[in-house]
Write a protein that holds these residues in place. Structure first.
Motif, mmCIF file in Angstrom:
data_model
loop_
_atom_site.group_PDB
_atom_site.id
_atom_site.type_symbol
_atom_site.label_atom_id
_atom_site.label_comp_id
_atom_site.label_asym_id
_atom_site.label_seq_id
_atom_site.Cartn_x
_atom_site.Cartn_y
_atom_site.Cartn_z
ATOM 1 N N ARG A 1 0.832 -1.219 0.000
ATOM 2 C CA ARG A 1 0.000 0.000 0.000
ATOM 3 C C ARG A 1 0.862 1.262 0.000
ATOM 4 N NH1 ARG A 1 -5.411 -0.150 -0.361
ATOM 5 N NH2 ARG A 1 -6.336 -2.062 0.405
ATOM 6 N N LEU A 2 1.990 1.203 0.682
ATOM 7 C CA LEU A 2 2.838 2.384 0.837
ATOM 8 C C LEU A 2 3.824 2.575 -0.308
ATOM 9 C CD1 LEU A 2 3.380 1.908 4.633
ATOM 10 C CD2 LEU A 2 2.417 3.973 3.587
ATOM 11 N N THR A 3 4.225 1.480 -0.938
ATOM 12 C CA THR A 3 5.180 1.536 -2.047
ATOM 13 C C THR A 3 4.619 0.684 -3.175
ATOM 14 O OG1 THR A 3 6.997 1.747 -0.458
ATOM 15 C CG2 THR A 3 7.590 1.164 -2.716
ATOM 16 N N ARG A 4 4.189 1.323 -4.232
ATOM 17 C CA ARG A 4 3.431 0.660 -5.291
ATOM 18 C C ARG A 4 4.207 -0.401 -6.055
ATOM 19 N NH1 ARG A 4 2.309 1.643 -10.700
ATOM 20 N NH2 ARG A 4 3.651 3.447 -10.709
ATOM 21 N N LEU A 5 5.421 -0.111 -6.459
ATOM 22 C CA LEU A 5 6.162 -1.024 -7.329
ATOM 23 C C LEU A 5 6.991 -2.041 -6.545
ATOM 24 C CD1 LEU A 5 7.454 1.478 -10.030
ATOM 25 C CD2 LEU A 5 5.470 -0.050 -10.161
ATOM 26 N N GLN A 6 6.937 -3.310 -6.987
ATOM 27 C CA GLN A 6 7.684 -4.384 -6.338
ATOM 28 C C GLN A 6 9.174 -4.081 -6.312
ATOM 29 O OE1 GLN A 6 6.485 -7.390 -4.880
ATOM 30 N NE2 GLN A 6 8.590 -7.435 -4.129
ATOM 31 N N ARG A 7 9.710 -3.564 -7.401
ATOM 32 C CA ARG A 7 11.160 -3.292 -7.423
ATOM 33 C C ARG A 7 11.539 -2.244 -6.384
ATOM 34 N NH1 ARG A 7 9.896 -0.679 -12.690
ATOM 35 N NH2 ARG A 7 9.941 1.548 -12.297
ATOM 36 N N ASP A 8 10.648 -1.277 -6.137
ATOM 37 C CA ASP A 8 10.910 -0.267 -5.112
ATOM 38 C C ASP A 8 10.806 -0.868 -3.715
ATOM 39 O OD1 ASP A 8 11.306 1.636 -7.101
ATOM 40 O OD2 ASP A 8 9.236 2.358 -7.012
ATOM 41 N N ARG A 9 9.845 -1.768 -3.510
ATOM 42 C CA ARG A 9 9.730 -2.452 -2.214
ATOM 43 C C ARG A 9 10.969 -3.306 -1.965
ATOM 44 N NH1 ARG A 9 4.498 -3.234 -4.171
ATOM 45 N NH2 ARG A 9 4.822 -5.471 -4.508
ATOM 46 N N ASP A 10 11.414 -4.022 -2.982
ATOM 47 C CA ASP A 10 12.618 -4.850 -2.843
ATOM 48 C C ASP A 10 13.831 -3.987 -2.491
ATOM 49 O OD1 ASP A 10 11.088 -7.067 -3.499
ATOM 50 O OD2 ASP A 10 11.808 -7.163 -5.586
ATOM 51 N N ARG A 11 13.980 -2.848 -3.162
ATOM 52 C CA ARG A 11 15.101 -1.938 -2.882
ATOM 53 C C ARG A 11 15.028 -1.429 -1.446
ATOM 54 N NH1 ARG A 11 14.500 3.046 -2.704
ATOM 55 N NH2 ARG A 11 12.773 3.104 -4.178
ATOM 56 N N GLU A 12 13.837 -1.011 -1.026
ATOM 57 C CA GLU A 12 13.678 -0.505 0.341
ATOM 58 C C GLU A 12 14.058 -1.579 1.361
ATOM 59 O OE1 GLU A 12 10.107 2.712 -0.611
ATOM 60 O OE2 GLU A 12 9.593 0.783 0.295
ATOM 61 N N THR A 13 13.619 -2.801 1.121
ATOM 62 C CA THR A 13 13.936 -3.898 2.037
ATOM 63 C C THR A 13 15.443 -4.129 2.088
ATOM 64 O OG1 THR A 13 11.783 -4.926 1.659
ATOM 65 C CG2 THR A 13 13.537 -6.337 2.542
ATOM 66 N N ARG A 14 16.097 -4.164 0.921
ATOM 67 C CA ARG A 14 17.559 -4.346 0.872
ATOM 68 C C ARG A 14 18.280 -3.232 1.613
ATOM 69 N NH1 ARG A 14 16.527 -5.402 -4.457
ATOM 70 N NH2 ARG A 14 17.339 -3.378 -5.082
ATOM 71 N N GLN A 15 17.752 -2.017 1.537
ATOM 72 C CA GLN A 15 18.394 -0.862 2.160
ATOM 73 C C GLN A 15 18.082 -0.739 3.654
ATOM 74 O OE1 GLN A 15 17.080 2.422 -0.282
ATOM 75 N NE2 GLN A 15 18.635 2.039 -1.839
ATOM 76 N N GLY A 16 17.229 -1.602 4.179
ATOM 77 C CA GLY A 16 16.958 -1.584 5.614
ATOM 78 C C GLY A 16 15.721 -0.823 6.051
ATOM 79 N N TRP A 17 14.858 -0.445 5.102
ATOM 80 C CA TRP A 17 13.605 0.189 5.461
ATOM 81 C C TRP A 17 12.739 -0.836 6.189
ATOM 82 C CZ3 TRP A 17 11.496 4.916 2.896
ATOM 83 C CH2 TRP A 17 12.493 5.651 2.249
ATOM 84 N N THR A 18 11.878 -0.382 7.073
ATOM 85 C CA THR A 18 11.033 -1.284 7.846
ATOM 86 C C THR A 18 9.571 -0.830 7.808
ATOM 87 O OG1 THR A 18 11.443 -0.024 9.873
ATOM 88 C CG2 THR A 18 12.876 -1.925 9.444
ATOM 89 N N ILE A 19 8.701 -1.793 8.074
ATOM 90 C CA ILE A 19 7.274 -1.520 8.230
ATOM 91 C C ILE A 19 6.934 -1.927 9.653
ATOM 92 C CG2 ILE A 19 4.937 -2.128 7.505
ATOM 93 C CD1 ILE A 19 6.338 -0.761 5.294
ATOM 94 N N LYS A 20 6.323 -1.033 10.403
ATOM 95 C CA LYS A 20 5.932 -1.399 11.753
ATOM 96 C C LYS A 20 4.514 -0.912 12.030
ATOM 97 C CE LYS A 20 8.820 2.398 13.360
ATOM 98 N NZ LYS A 20 9.914 2.781 14.217
ATOM 99 N N LEU A 21 3.871 -1.611 12.932
ATOM 100 C CA LEU A 21 2.508 -1.276 13.333
ATOM 101 C C LEU A 21 2.576 -0.551 14.669
ATOM 102 C CD1 LEU A 21 -0.512 -1.573 12.652
ATOM 103 C CD2 LEU A 21 -0.488 -3.717 13.947
ATOM 104 N N LEU A 22 2.004 0.641 14.716
ATOM 105 C CA LEU A 22 2.059 1.471 15.917
ATOM 106 C C LEU A 22 0.668 1.747 16.473
ATOM 107 C CD1 LEU A 22 4.592 4.226 14.734
ATOM 108 C CD2 LEU A 22 5.093 2.112 15.968
#
Length: 96
Positions: A49-70
């Motif tokens: 929902r937050l990052t539309r393209l799979q390649r961008d999600r993959d890049r974010e994950t590789r770079q250490g971005w996180t998703i957390k529930l608050l």
């Protein structure tokens, strides 16, 4: 009719999912994006929902971005300052 709201347990506290927030955070911890909790049932769906393209999600994950529930209180403390440009992440070299 019964209320069938999903609840989650965060730090020992039961909270309705609809009251929570999924947050996409940079490696520094600075919040970059947020959606209401009931927009996704897990971190993977929230990331879509937050990052539309799979390649961008993959890049974010590789770079250490996180998703957390608050919880709402955690969102006010941890994410809101980032969106207002008042977080400590910017002072530490993070990008907001």
């Amino acid at each position: 009719m019964a209320d069938l709201a999903l609840t989650v347990r965060i730090d020992g506290q039961h909270v309705p999912l609809r009251d929570c927030f999924w947050v996409l955070a940079e490696p520094t911890g600075c919040a970059y994006g947020s959606v209401h909790g009931d927009m996704a049932v897990d971190a993977e769906t929230a990331h879509r929902r937050l990052t539309r393209l799979q390649r961008d999600r993959d890049r974010e994950t590789r770079q250490g971005w996180t998703i957390k529930l608050l919880t709402p209180a955690q969102w006010d403390e941890q994410a809101k300052p980032c969106f207002l440009g008042k977080c400590h992440h910017q002072k530490a070299g993070g990008v907001s």
